[in-house]
Design an enzyme around this catalytic site. Structure first.
Site, PDB file in Angstrom:
ATOM      1  N   ASP A 190      46.945  40.762  42.887  1.00 49.80           N
ATOM      2  CA  ASP A 190      46.986  39.782  43.979  1.00 49.80           C
ATOM      3  C   ASP A 190      47.712  40.323  45.193  1.00 49.80           C
ATOM      4  O   ASP A 190      48.389  41.348  45.407  1.00 49.80           O
ATOM      5  CB  ASP A 190      47.767  38.931  43.027  1.00 49.80           C
ATOM      6  N   HIS A 194      40.311  42.593  50.982  1.00 47.32           N
ATOM      7  CA  HIS A 194      39.536  43.130  49.686  1.00 47.32           C
ATOM      8  C   HIS A 194      39.125  44.616  49.739  1.00 47.32           C
ATOM      9  O   HIS A 194      39.123  45.486  48.767  1.00 47.32           O
ATOM     10  CB  HIS A 194      38.302  42.353  49.350  1.00 47.32           C
ATOM     11  N   LEU A 231      40.169  58.543  30.617  1.00 48.18           N
ATOM     12  CA  LEU A 231      40.797  57.182  30.920  1.00 48.18           C
ATOM     13  C   LEU A 231      39.877  56.237  30.602  1.00 48.18           C
ATOM     14  O   LEU A 231      38.819  56.495  31.274  1.00 48.18           O
ATOM     15  CB  LEU A 231      41.626  57.116  32.151  1.00 48.18           C
ATOM     16  N   ARG A 254      51.692  42.075  37.423  1.00 48.18           N
ATOM     17  CA  ARG A 254      50.966  41.180  38.495  1.00 48.18           C
ATOM     18  C   ARG A 254      51.626  41.642  39.972  1.00 48.18           C
ATOM     19  O   ARG A 254      52.854  41.386  40.224  1.00 48.18           O
ATOM     20  CB  ARG A 254      51.075  39.849  38.326  1.00 48.18           C
TER      21      ARG A 254
HETATM   22  C1  FPP Z   1      43.439  38.580  44.673  1.00 47.11           C
HETATM   23  O1  FPP Z   1      43.899  38.506  45.896  1.00 47.11           O
HETATM   24  C2  FPP Z   1      42.242  39.656  44.458  1.00 47.11           C
HETATM   25  C3  FPP Z   1      41.059  39.314  44.345  1.00 47.11           C
HETATM   26  C4  FPP Z   1      40.614  37.826  44.024  1.00 47.11           C
HETATM   27  C5  FPP Z   1      39.922  40.413  44.211  1.00 47.11           C
HETATM   28  C6  FPP Z   1      40.444  41.829  43.495  1.00 47.11           C
HETATM   29  C7  FPP Z   1      39.406  42.578  44.173  1.00 47.11           C
HETATM   30  C8  FPP Z   1      39.712  43.981  44.626  1.00 47.11           C
HETATM   31  C9  FPP Z   1      41.255  44.673  44.653  1.00 47.11           C
HETATM   32  C10 FPP Z   1      38.587  44.984  45.086  1.00 47.11           C
HETATM   33  C11 FPP Z   1      37.676  45.667  44.441  1.00 47.11           C
HETATM   34  C12 FPP Z   1      37.979  45.999  42.959  1.00 47.11           C
HETATM   35  C13 FPP Z   1      37.221  47.007  42.498  1.00 47.11           C
HETATM   36  C14 FPP Z   1      37.507  47.265  41.113  1.00 47.11           C
HETATM   37  C15 FPP Z   1      36.541  47.797  43.362  1.00 47.11           C
HETATM   38  P1  FPP Z   1      43.840  37.198  46.926  1.00 47.11           P
HETATM   39  O2  FPP Z   1      42.628  37.234  47.731  1.00 47.11           O
HETATM   40  O3  FPP Z   1      43.931  36.044  45.868  1.00 47.11           O
HETATM   41  O4  FPP Z   1      45.120  37.409  47.710  1.00 47.11           O
HETATM   42  P2  FPP Z   1      46.128  36.300  48.343  1.00 47.11           P
HETATM   43  O5  FPP Z   1      46.712  35.547  47.244  1.00 47.11           O
HETATM   44  O6  FPP Z   1      47.147  36.997  49.159  1.00 47.11           O
HETATM   45  O7  FPP Z   1      45.174  35.328  49.048  1.00 47.11           O
END
Ligand code: FPP
Length: 231
Positions: A12, A29, A123, A179
Site C-alpha cells: 500500500d 504504481h 521461491l 502491510r
Molecule cells: C496500493 O496503493 C497499491 C495497489 C492497489 C497496487 C499494487 C500494485 C503494484 C505495486 C504494481 C505492480 C505489481 C506487480 C506484481 C507487477 P494505493 O494506490 O492504494 O496507495 P494509496 O493508499 O497511497 O493511495
C-alpha cells in the site's frame, strides 16, 4: 527463531508516494512495480519459500479507469519482461484470484509465465490479482458444494476438505503479513490463510519498502512468540 516459510505483503502507499512528488497515481504504481524486483531478491536472500503480493483486489475495479488500465498494463509487462529474470533466479510464478476476470493481455502473459516457470523451486512468487478473501471463500464453498452434489456425500464438511478447495492449497499459509503505507487493516486479504500469521504494519510507503525494511520486519517476526492456540 521462528520458522519463516511464507511472507504475504499488502503493498500500500503507491498513490501517496506519487502525490508527495507531484506525480500521477499511475507513476506511483510504476515505482511500486519496480520495487517488486528488489523485494523478491531480498526474500530469496532471507531464505523465504513463498512471497505473496496483493497487487489488485476485487474492489480495485472501482478505481478510475486510467489507473485500472495502467495496473493491468503493468501486470502484463511484468509477466513478459520479468520472465527471463524469473527463470534465471529459479522463481516459480503463481497467481491467486479470479484470473478469468482479467483482461486478455495480462491473463495470457501471466498464464504463459506461470507455465514456463512451474518447475522452478527457489521461491514461489504468488501474485494476488483480482483477488478477494471473501470471493476465495465463496469460490471454495461452491467447489465443495459441486463435488458434494456429484458424490452425494452429506457428512459434515471438514476444515481439510474446505482448505483443499482454496486457490492455492499446496502452499503453506503465510507466517508473516506485512502491510506498508500505515493503514491498520487486512482489506479482504487471505481471510482463511492468515489465521495464525503474525502481523507487521509499517508507515513506509510501498515504493520505499526495500531489502532493509523487509529485514526489519523479519527481525521483528523472529522476536514474536507464536503459540498457535496452545499455551
Ligand atoms: C496500493 O496503493 C497499491 C495497489 C492497489 C497496487 C499494487 C500494485 C503494484 C505495486 C504494481 C505492480 C505489481 C506487480 C506484481 C507487477 P494505493 O494506490 O492504494 O496507495 P494509496 O493508499 O497511497 O493511495
Amino acid at each position: 527463531m521462528n520458522n519463516l516459510r511464507h511472507i504475504a505483503i499488502i503493498m500500500d502507499g503507491n498513490g501517496r508516494w506519487a502525490q508527495a512528488r507531484g506525480l500521477s497515481r499511475s507513476e506511483g504504481h510504476r515505482a511500486g512495480s519496480k520495487q517488486v524486483e528488489a523485494v523478491v531478491d531480498a526474500a530469496i536472500a532471507e531464505g523465504v519459500e513463498v512471497l505473496t503480493l496483493y497487487a489488485f483486489s476485487t474492489e480495485n475495479w472501482n478505481r478510475p479507469r486510467l489507473e485500472v488500465e495502467t495496473l493491468m498494463k503493468l501486470f502484463a509487462e511484468y509477466a513478459r519482461h520479468s520472465l527471463d529474470g524469473l527463470q534465471r533466479r529459479g522463481i516459480r510464478l503463481r497467481v491467486v484470484g479470479r484470473m478469468d476476470g482479467l483482461p486478455m493481455l495480462p491473463r495470457m502473459a501471466l498464464n504463459h509465465a506461470i507455465e514456463a516457470t512451474q518447475k522452478n523451486a527457489v521461491l514461489t512468487l504468488n501474485i494476488a490479482l483480482n483477488y478477494g478473501g471473501r470471493a476465495e471463500l465463496v469460490d471454495a464453498a461452491s467447489k465443495v458444494v459441486a463435488a458434494r452434489m456429484k458424490s452425494g456425500d452429506s457428512s459434515p464438511v471438514t476444515e481439510e476438505e474446505f482448505a483443499a478447495a482454496l486457490y492455492a492449497p499446496d502452499l503453506p499459509p503465510p507466517d508473516l503479513l506485512i502491510r506498508t503505507g500505515g493503514e491498520l487493516r487486512i482489506s479482504n486479504f487471505l481471510l482463511w490463510e492468515l489465521s495464525y500469521a503474525e502481523f507487521y504494519f509499517t508507515e513506509v510507503l510501498w515504493p520505499d519498502f526495500g531489502p532493509a525494511e523487509l529485514h526489519a520486519a523479519i527481525e521483528e517476526f523472529g522476536s514474536r512468540q507464536r503459540r498457535f492456540g496452545k499455551v
